[in-house]
Write a protein that holds these residues in place. Sequence first.
Motif, PDB file in Angstrom:
ATOM      1  N   TYR A  51      38.459  29.574  43.439  1.00  0.00           N
ATOM      2  CA  TYR A  51      38.155  30.997  43.399  1.00  0.00           C
ATOM      3  C   TYR A  51      39.292  31.765  42.728  1.00  0.00           C
ATOM      4  N   ARG A  54      39.661  31.205  38.857  1.00  0.00           N
ATOM      5  CA  ARG A  54      38.643  31.819  38.000  1.00  0.00           C
ATOM      6  C   ARG A  54      38.956  33.280  37.664  1.00  0.00           C
ATOM      7  N   ALA A  55      40.095  33.760  38.075  1.00  0.00           N
ATOM      8  CA  ALA A  55      40.483  35.146  37.800  1.00  0.00           C
ATOM      9  C   ALA A  55      40.571  35.381  36.296  1.00  0.00           C
ATOM     10  N   GLN A  56      40.122  36.542  35.893  1.00  0.00           N
ATOM     11  CA  GLN A  56      40.138  36.936  34.483  1.00  0.00           C
ATOM     12  C   GLN A  56      41.224  37.976  34.258  1.00  0.00           C
ATOM     13  N   GLY A  57      42.450  37.608  34.416  1.00  0.00           N
ATOM     14  CA  GLY A  57      43.559  38.529  34.213  1.00  0.00           C
ATOM     15  C   GLY A  57      44.264  38.857  35.520  1.00  0.00           C
ATOM     16  N   GLN A  58      45.349  39.597  35.386  1.00  0.00           N
ATOM     17  CA  GLN A  58      46.206  39.891  36.522  1.00  0.00           C
ATOM     18  C   GLN A  58      45.523  40.786  37.556  1.00  0.00           C
ATOM     19  N   ASP A  60      42.334  41.070  38.203  1.00  0.00           N
ATOM     20  CA  ASP A  60      41.320  40.267  38.882  1.00  0.00           C
ATOM     21  C   ASP A  60      41.974  39.295  39.854  1.00  0.00           C
ATOM     22  N   ALA A  61      43.107  38.724  39.468  1.00  0.00           N
ATOM     23  CA  ALA A  61      43.827  37.802  40.355  1.00  0.00           C
ATOM     24  C   ALA A  61      44.276  38.525  41.621  1.00  0.00           C
ATOM     25  N   ARG A  64      41.211  39.151  43.784  1.00  0.00           N
ATOM     26  CA  ARG A  64      40.774  37.905  44.428  1.00  0.00           C
ATOM     27  C   ARG A  64      41.720  37.489  45.555  1.00  0.00           C
TER      28      ARG A  64
END
Length: 86
Positions: A51, A54-58, A60-61, A64
């Motif tokens: 999970y 799968r982050a799309q950039g900082q 999003d990380a 998450r």
Amino acid sequence: MLHQQLFSPGSTGQRLCELGLVSRLLADGSLGARPTGLLAIIETPEAMQGYLLRAQGQDDAKRRAQRCIEAVTEAVRLATLRGWLR
């Protein structure tokens, strides 16, 4: 690293894992869609890692990671309500 913090030795998160309470809560079947989705991301270390990866950039990380923290908090709350944690 987040997994180590949430499930560190002696923590409530560790007790969730040791007792298999996240899986037990998911198997219960009485949870709504939102709690089920939250708990699914922390059911196993591999699920949580996947999970987070799968982050799309900082941003999003960060979102998450916050969701993982929220999932552990919700799991503790639900397990406590059922009398599985004290």
